[in-house]
Enzyme design. Structure first.
Site, mmCIF file in Angstrom:
data_model
loop_
_atom_site.group_PDB
_atom_site.id
_atom_site.type_symbol
_atom_site.label_atom_id
_atom_site.label_comp_id
_atom_site.label_asym_id
_atom_site.label_seq_id
_atom_site.Cartn_x
_atom_site.Cartn_y
_atom_site.Cartn_z
ATOM 1 N N CYS A 262 54.391 -14.558 -95.358
ATOM 2 C CA CYS A 262 55.362 -13.553 -95.806
ATOM 3 C C CYS A 262 55.601 -13.791 -97.295
ATOM 4 C CB CYS A 262 56.650 -13.573 -94.989
ATOM 5 S SG CYS A 262 57.792 -14.919 -95.280
ATOM 6 N N GLY B 61 61.294 -17.071 -94.408
ATOM 7 C CA GLY B 61 61.698 -16.392 -93.185
ATOM 8 C C GLY B 61 60.720 -16.634 -92.050
ATOM 9 N N HIS C 56 51.512 -36.466 -92.363
ATOM 10 C CA HIS C 56 52.776 -37.134 -92.042
ATOM 11 C C HIS C 56 53.605 -36.410 -90.992
ATOM 12 C CE1 HIS C 56 52.919 -39.427 -96.138
ATOM 13 N NE2 HIS C 56 51.772 -39.589 -95.490
ATOM 14 N N ARG D 202 53.922 -14.418 -102.332
ATOM 15 C CA ARG D 202 54.398 -14.041 -103.668
ATOM 16 C C ARG D 202 54.464 -15.224 -104.627
ATOM 17 N NH1 ARG D 202 58.781 -10.185 -100.995
ATOM 18 N NH2 ARG D 202 57.455 -8.336 -100.790
#
Length: 144
Positions: free
Chosen positions: A65, A70, A98, A109
């Site tokens: 996204c 989100g 890890h 973005r």
């Protein structure tokens, strides 16, 4: 290896490129993401990926996204899912080594497409180290 991938409208271009890249490498990929740039709600496309990983229908997941946040928050609501929001291949490697991350959350973005492809390769090429990290990872799923 079976991979599930999901994305919202901000990740469509990345999803198509990653899908093509993974299929060329012989991975079996299930696409739950939108194929459009029209605005959608990312949970609708992330929950199916997390459910596949949670149920072991998929070995790993990739979610995309705009910020990655989100999608990452949504995926981590599922038991047995350890989704890692990453923006460099070094962070990806540590998330696998890890934290035994099983879903990679990519912020479209904030990463270039070649960088995202490199992150995907690092995700699948890096093994969990176990050892001292095993106990820590086991504590992640403990419910309060």
């Amino acid at each position: 290896m079976k991979i599930s991938i999901g994305n919202d409208h901000a990740g469509t271009e990345y999803k198509f490129a990653i899908l093509k890249h993974l299929e060329a490498k012989g991975y079996v990929v299930t696409n739950y993401g939108t194929d459009s740039n029209e605005s959608v709600d990312y949970p609708d496309f992330v929950h199916p990926v997390a459910q596949d990983v949670e149920s072991k229908k998929a070995d790993f997941g990739i979610i995309i996204c705009g910020s990655g946040n989100g999608a990452n928050m949504t995926a981590n609501k599922h038991q047995g899912v350890r989704s890692a929001l990453c923006w460099t291949k070094e962070i990806v490697a540590l998330a696998r080594q890890h934290n035994n991350a099983n879903i990679l959350s990519i912020p479209s973005r904030f990463t270039a497409l070649p960088q995202a492809i490199e992150m995907v390769d690092t995700f699948f090429e890096t093994a969990f180290e176990g050892g001292r990290h095993e106990n820590r990872v086991n504590k992640i799923a403990v419910s309060c």
